[in-house]
Design a protein around this motif. Structure first.
Motif, PDB file in Angstrom:
ATOM      1  N   ALA A  46       0.249 -21.480  51.307  1.00 39.94           N
ATOM      2  CA  ALA A  46       0.146 -20.474  50.244  1.00 39.94           C
ATOM      3  C   ALA A  46       1.472 -20.131  49.606  1.00 39.94           C
ATOM      4  O   ALA A  46       1.503 -19.446  48.578  1.00 39.94           O
ATOM      5  CB  ALA A  46      -0.496 -19.205  50.800  1.00 39.94           C
ATOM      6  N   GLY A  47       2.566 -20.511  50.228  1.00 39.48           N
ATOM      7  CA  GLY A  47       3.876 -20.200  49.677  1.00 39.48           C
ATOM      8  C   GLY A  47       4.418 -18.865  50.155  1.00 39.48           C
ATOM      9  O   GLY A  47       5.609 -18.581  49.979  1.00 39.48           O
ATOM     10  N   GLN A  48       3.588 -18.025  50.749  1.00 33.09           N
ATOM     11  CA  GLN A  48       4.028 -16.725  51.254  1.00 33.09           C
ATOM     12  C   GLN A  48       2.997 -16.225  52.273  1.00 33.09           C
ATOM     13  O   GLN A  48       1.803 -16.479  52.141  1.00 33.09           O
ATOM     14  CB  GLN A  48       4.190 -15.720  50.123  1.00 33.09           C
ATOM     15  N   GLY A  49       3.461 -15.500  53.275  1.00 29.64           N
ATOM     16  CA  GLY A  49       2.557 -14.951  54.289  1.00 29.64           C
ATOM     17  C   GLY A  49       3.225 -13.825  55.071  1.00 29.64           C
ATOM     18  O   GLY A  49       4.446 -13.672  55.040  1.00 29.64           O
ATOM     19  N   ILE A  50       2.383 -13.036  55.717  1.00 32.60           N
ATOM     20  CA  ILE A  50       2.868 -11.915  56.519  1.00 32.60           C
ATOM     21  C   ILE A  50       1.990 -11.796  57.762  1.00 32.60           C
ATOM     22  O   ILE A  50       0.772 -12.038  57.700  1.00 32.60           O
ATOM     23  CB  ILE A  50       2.876 -10.599  55.710  1.00 32.60           C
ATOM     24  N   GLN A  51       2.595 -11.434  58.874  1.00 30.13           N
ATOM     25  CA  GLN A  51       1.844 -11.353  60.131  1.00 30.13           C
ATOM     26  C   GLN A  51       2.508 -10.343  61.048  1.00 30.13           C
ATOM     27  O   GLN A  51       3.739 -10.313  61.154  1.00 30.13           O
ATOM     28  CB  GLN A  51       1.768 -12.723  60.813  1.00 30.13           C
ATOM     29  N   ARG A  52       1.654  -9.511  61.691  1.00 34.83           N
ATOM     30  CA  ARG A  52       2.146  -8.588  62.723  1.00 34.83           C
ATOM     31  C   ARG A  52       1.931  -9.226  64.083  1.00 34.83           C
ATOM     32  O   ARG A  52       0.850  -9.715  64.392  1.00 34.83           O
ATOM     33  CB  ARG A  52       1.409  -7.247  62.665  1.00 34.83           C
ATOM     34  N   THR A  53       2.954  -9.161  64.915  1.00 29.05           N
ATOM     35  CA  THR A  53       2.887  -9.757  66.240  1.00 29.05           C
ATOM     36  C   THR A  53       3.840  -9.020  67.164  1.00 29.05           C
ATOM     37  O   THR A  53       4.421  -7.985  66.782  1.00 29.05           O
ATOM     38  CB  THR A  53       3.237 -11.266  66.190  1.00 29.05           C
ATOM     39  N   SER A  54       4.002  -9.524  68.369  1.00 28.31           N
ATOM     40  CA  SER A  54       4.897  -8.908  69.348  1.00 28.31           C
ATOM     41  C   SER A  54       5.968  -9.928  69.729  1.00 28.31           C
ATOM     42  O   SER A  54       5.650 -11.093  70.006  1.00 28.31           O
ATOM     43  CB  SER A  54       4.110  -8.483  70.589  1.00 28.31           C
ATOM     44  N   LEU A  55       7.213  -9.488  69.758  1.00 28.45           N
ATOM     45  CA  LEU A  55       8.336 -10.344  70.085  1.00 28.45           C
ATOM     46  C   LEU A  55       9.196  -9.645  71.130  1.00 28.45           C
ATOM     47  O   LEU A  55       9.691  -8.535  70.890  1.00 28.45           O
ATOM     48  CB  LEU A  55       9.169 -10.637  68.828  1.00 28.45           C
ATOM     49  N   ASP A  56       9.291 -10.281  72.290  1.00 25.32           N
ATOM     50  CA  ASP A  56      10.048  -9.699  73.407  1.00 25.32           C
ATOM     51  C   ASP A  56       9.509  -8.313  73.782  1.00 25.32           C
ATOM     52  O   ASP A  56      10.269  -7.391  74.093  1.00 25.32           O
ATOM     53  CB  ASP A  56      11.547  -9.607  73.072  1.00 25.32           C
ATOM     54  N   GLY A  57       8.182  -8.166  73.727  1.00 32.02           N
ATOM     55  CA  GLY A  57       7.553  -6.912  74.104  1.00 32.02           C
ATOM     56  C   GLY A  57       7.641  -5.822  73.070  1.00 32.02           C
ATOM     57  O   GLY A  57       7.236  -4.685  73.339  1.00 32.02           O
ATOM     58  N   SER A  58       8.130  -6.133  71.895  1.00 30.17           N
ATOM     59  CA  SER A  58       8.284  -5.133  70.840  1.00 30.17           C
ATOM     60  C   SER A  58       7.463  -5.553  69.634  1.00 30.17           C
ATOM     61  O   SER A  58       7.471  -6.732  69.252  1.00 30.17           O
ATOM     62  CB  SER A  58       9.757  -4.980  70.452  1.00 30.17           C
ATOM     63  N   PRO A  59       6.736  -4.617  68.981  1.00 29.64           N
ATOM     64  CA  PRO A  59       5.951  -4.994  67.795  1.00 29.64           C
ATOM     65  C   PRO A  59       6.859  -5.311  66.610  1.00 29.64           C
ATOM     66  O   PRO A  59       7.844  -4.618  66.353  1.00 29.64           O
ATOM     67  CB  PRO A  59       5.104  -3.738  67.529  1.00 29.64           C
ATOM     68  N   VAL A  60       6.539  -6.384  65.895  1.00 27.97           N
ATOM     69  CA  VAL A  60       7.316  -6.792  64.720  1.00 27.97           C
ATOM     70  C   VAL A  60       6.357  -7.204  63.623  1.00 27.97           C
ATOM     71  O   VAL A  60       5.170  -7.495  63.872  1.00 27.97           O
ATOM     72  CB  VAL A  60       8.271  -7.967  65.049  1.00 27.97           C
ATOM     73  N   VAL A  61       6.875  -7.231  62.390  1.00 25.62           N
ATOM     74  CA  VAL A  61       6.157  -7.799  61.262  1.00 25.62           C
ATOM     75  C   VAL A  61       7.043  -8.906  60.688  1.00 25.62           C
ATOM     76  O   VAL A  61       8.250  -8.731  60.491  1.00 25.62           O
ATOM     77  CB  VAL A  61       5.835  -6.727  60.203  1.00 25.62           C
ATOM     78  N   ILE A  62       6.477 -10.100  60.476  1.00 27.92           N
ATOM     79  CA  ILE A  62       7.221 -11.267  60.013  1.00 27.92           C
ATOM     80  C   ILE A  62       6.707 -11.639  58.629  1.00 27.92           C
ATOM     81  O   ILE A  62       5.506 -11.832  58.429  1.00 27.92           O
ATOM     82  CB  ILE A  62       7.074 -12.460  60.979  1.00 27.92           C
ATOM     83  N   VAL A  63       7.635 -11.751  57.674  1.00 31.32           N
ATOM     84  CA  VAL A  63       7.316 -12.141  56.309  1.00 31.32           C
ATOM     85  C   VAL A  63       7.902 -13.531  56.066  1.00 31.32           C
ATOM     86  O   VAL A  63       9.100 -13.761  56.333  1.00 31.32           O
ATOM     87  CB  VAL A  63       7.874 -11.138  55.288  1.00 31.32           C
ATOM     88  N   GLY A  64       7.090 -14.445  55.604  1.00 31.31           N
ATOM     89  CA  GLY A  64       7.542 -15.800  55.314  1.00 31.31           C
ATOM     90  C   GLY A  64       7.415 -16.117  53.835  1.00 31.31           C
ATOM     91  O   GLY A  64       6.400 -15.813  53.216  1.00 31.31           O
ATOM     92  N   ILE A  65       8.445 -16.729  53.233  1.00 30.66           N
ATOM     93  CA  ILE A  65       8.455 -17.091  51.809  1.00 30.66           C
ATOM     94  C   ILE A  65       8.924 -18.546  51.700  1.00 30.66           C
ATOM     95  O   ILE A  65       9.986 -18.911  52.243  1.00 30.66           O
ATOM     96  CB  ILE A  65       9.367 -16.167  50.993  1.00 30.66           C
ATOM     97  N   LEU A  66       8.180 -19.376  51.014  1.00 24.63           N
ATOM     98  CA  LEU A  66       8.531 -20.778  50.806  1.00 24.63           C
ATOM     99  C   LEU A  66       9.522 -20.874  49.649  1.00 24.63           C
ATOM    100  O   LEU A  66       9.204 -20.491  48.511  1.00 24.63           O
ATOM    101  CB  LEU A  66       7.270 -21.591  50.512  1.00 24.63           C
ATOM    102  N   LEU A  67      10.728 -21.396  49.926  1.00 21.11           N
ATOM    103  CA  LEU A  67      11.761 -21.529  48.895  1.00 21.11           C
ATOM    104  C   LEU A  67      11.698 -22.878  48.187  1.00 21.11           C
ATOM    105  O   LEU A  67      12.018 -22.976  46.996  1.00 21.11           O
ATOM    106  CB  LEU A  67      13.157 -21.333  49.521  1.00 21.11           C
ATOM    107  N   SER A  68      11.337 -23.902  48.932  1.00 18.68           N
ATOM    108  CA  SER A  68      11.201 -25.260  48.391  1.00 18.68           C
ATOM    109  C   SER A  68      10.295 -26.028  49.344  1.00 18.68           C
ATOM    110  O   SER A  68       9.987 -25.533  50.443  1.00 18.68           O
ATOM    111  CB  SER A  68      12.574 -25.937  48.257  1.00 18.68           C
ATOM    112  N   PRO A  69       9.867 -27.185  48.975  1.00 19.69           N
ATOM    113  CA  PRO A  69       9.009 -27.931  49.889  1.00 19.69           C
ATOM    114  C   PRO A  69       9.623 -28.156  51.258  1.00 19.69           C
ATOM    115  O   PRO A  69       8.879 -28.316  52.241  1.00 19.69           O
ATOM    116  CB  PRO A  69       8.779 -29.253  49.164  1.00 19.69           C
ATOM    117  N   ALA A  70      10.934 -28.117  51.365  1.00 21.86           N
ATOM    118  CA  ALA A  70      11.587 -28.376  52.641  1.00 21.86           C
ATOM    119  C   ALA A  70      12.272 -27.139  53.203  1.00 21.86           C
ATOM    120  O   ALA A  70      12.924 -27.219  54.255  1.00 21.86           O
ATOM    121  CB  ALA A  70      12.622 -29.499  52.500  1.00 21.86           C
ATOM    122  N   THR A  71      12.124 -26.010  52.539  1.00 16.85           N
ATOM    123  CA  THR A  71      12.863 -24.819  52.959  1.00 16.85           C
ATOM    124  C   THR A  71      11.951 -23.604  52.914  1.00 16.85           C
ATOM    125  O   THR A  71      11.188 -23.413  51.966  1.00 16.85           O
ATOM    126  CB  THR A  71      14.082 -24.568  52.061  1.00 16.85           C
TER     127      THR A  71
END
Length: 454
Positions: free
Chosen positions: A116-141
């Motif tokens: 989709a080129g962009q996404g967001i997800q709530r998860t847990s990292l090292d026992g702590s809640p986090v929200v991760i936002v992903g953005i596609l900059l280029s086909p390889a990045t």
């Protein structure tokens, strides 16, 4: 299994508390969910804005001939809550090292960003809640920004505890309102109960005030009318018993005089006639005693005439009237002043005489008459040497004309069936009670308890 039955006040208070707890819990849950969704939603929108801004910076730096991805990431203002990862040409980069582990970003989010080129997800990292936002900059990045929500999670926990305490406080307040409401609502019912207790104790003058509560005026009026009818009926029955007994006394006196003549001349009669004359004499005497007892019962509804009296002297007089040994009267350690009680002299003496007669007739004779004092209260016990009283009969023997199932076992019955009823009536006129107990060593013990006689 006995089922626990709660009182009206307990049920009303519990209902108020349960209703307040349910309402406050629902309100707290709704408030918590709304607050939580709003705060998390705001945090996610902020994370998306920050990631979008950082993606522009990183995208511009990647256009250089030899881009320094780690240096570019170090120039980003991420504060203490955010981490930025860049996936470029199959490698992961962070601001602290040239490469970074891919385990921080879930595979599901990487796939979503690649499609989709962009996404967001709530998860847990090292026992702590986090929200991760992903953005596609280029086909390889692609850029991934991890925003920690530890502080937000702690704030939500605090809000949850506060709302739970508020719900508990509201439930307690509801219980308090229920207790106050029942106290106010049950006050007229307590007045009814007090008046009913007074009536059951013989106070036929107890009435309810209809002006106390307009909503309860029909109840108060009906109650007062019921008491008036009861008082009129009792007075009518009392007068009827008194009139009948009084009218019977004249012919009874004639019969008694005639019976006495027969009794004096029994030795001149033949055996069969003498036996019949003896039966007539006995039945006339019993009939006369019955009439006297009925007259006593008719006068029993009158108020007690209280005056100081020497109870020890009354007991000895009653014993002597029945031809018994005055030595059976035991006043214990009571002094002369302790034996001066404020009582109705006539009623108390009648009580003692009837109990002594009962002991002679059914209990093998009285063995002791004890007088005891306990502060302002006094008690009298009459012990007999009979078989005792069946526990099933210890209440009913004080009813009128009640012989009880043990009457036959205690001797031949020749009384009127009103003696113990008179005892209960006279004791109740003093505000006391009479009990039947087992005498240690065998026999029955009749105990009279008179409160406030000293």
């Amino acid at each position: 299994m006995t089922r626990l039955r709660l009182g009206l006040r307990t049920r009303v208070v519990a209902g108020f508390a349960a209703g307040a707890l349910t309402l406050s819990a629902c309100m707290a849950l709704v408030s918590y969910e709304l607050t939580r969704n709003e705060l998390i939603g705001g945090r996610e929108r902020s994370a998306v804005r920050s990631a979008t801004f950082d993606a522009r910076v990183v995208s511009a730096g990647l256009n250089a001939d030899k881009p320094d991805i780690g240096g570019m990431l170090r120039t980003l203002d991420t504060g203490g809550n955010r981490r930025v990862l860049v996936f470029h040409l199959g490698k992961w980069y962070s601001r602290h090292a040239e490469t970074a582990s891919t385990s921080a970003v879930p595979q599901s989010l990487q796939g979503l960003v690649g499609e989709a080129g962009q996404g967001i997800q709530r998860t847990s990292l090292d026992g702590s809640p986090v929200v991760i936002v992903g953005i596609l900059l280029s086909p390889a990045t692609a850029l991934y920004e991890i925003d920690s929500m530890r502080e937000l999670d702690q704030n939500l926990r605090t809000i949850g505890w506060v709302l739970a305490l508020v719900a508990s406080a509201v439930a307690l307040a509801g219980a308090g309102v229920g207790w106050y409401a029942t106290r106010y609502v049950l006050r007229p019912l307590r007045s009814v109960a007090t008046a009913a207790q007074g009536i059951s104790a013989g106070d036929l003058g107890a009435r309810l005030d209809p002006a106390t509560d307009p909503d309860l005026e029909p109840l108060s009026t009906s109650f007062n009318e019921m008491v008036d009818q009861l008082a009129r009926r009792i007075e009518r029955d009392r007068r009827f018993a008194a009139d009948v007994s009084h009218e019977l006394r004249s012919p009874l006196q004639t019969l008694a005089a005639s019976a006495s003549v027969l009794e004096r001349r029994r030795d001149r009669l033949d055996e069969r006639t003498a036996t019949a004359a003896g039966l007539v004499v006995d039945e006339v005497a019993r009939f006369q005693q019955l009439v006297d007892d009925l007259l006593e019962l008719a006068r029993g509804d009158l108020p007690a005439q209280l005056e100081p009296a020497d109870v020890g002297e009354l007991a000895r007089r009653a014993v002597q009237r029945r031809g018994l040994d005055p030595a059976i009267v035991d006043a214990g350690r009571a002094g002369a002043d302790d034996l001066r009680w404020t009582v109705d002299r006539r009623r108390l003496e009648q009580v003692l005489v009837n109990l002594l007669d009962n002991a002679v007739t059914h209990g093998g004779g009285p063995v002791a008459v004890r007088i005891e004092t306990d502060g302002p209260d006094g008690s009298i016990e009459v012990d007999d040497d009979g078989p005792g009283v069946n526990p099933a009969d210890r209440e009913v023997i004080f009813d009128r004309f009640e012989r009880g199932r043990s009457a036959g076992a205690r001797g031949s019955y020749t009384g009127t069936g009103l003696g113990l009823s008179l005892v209960a009536q006279h004791v109740a006129a003093h505000g006391g009670r009479v009990l039947v107990l087992d005498r240690p060593g065998g026999g029955a013990r009749f105990r009279i308890e008179l409160p406030g006689v000293r």
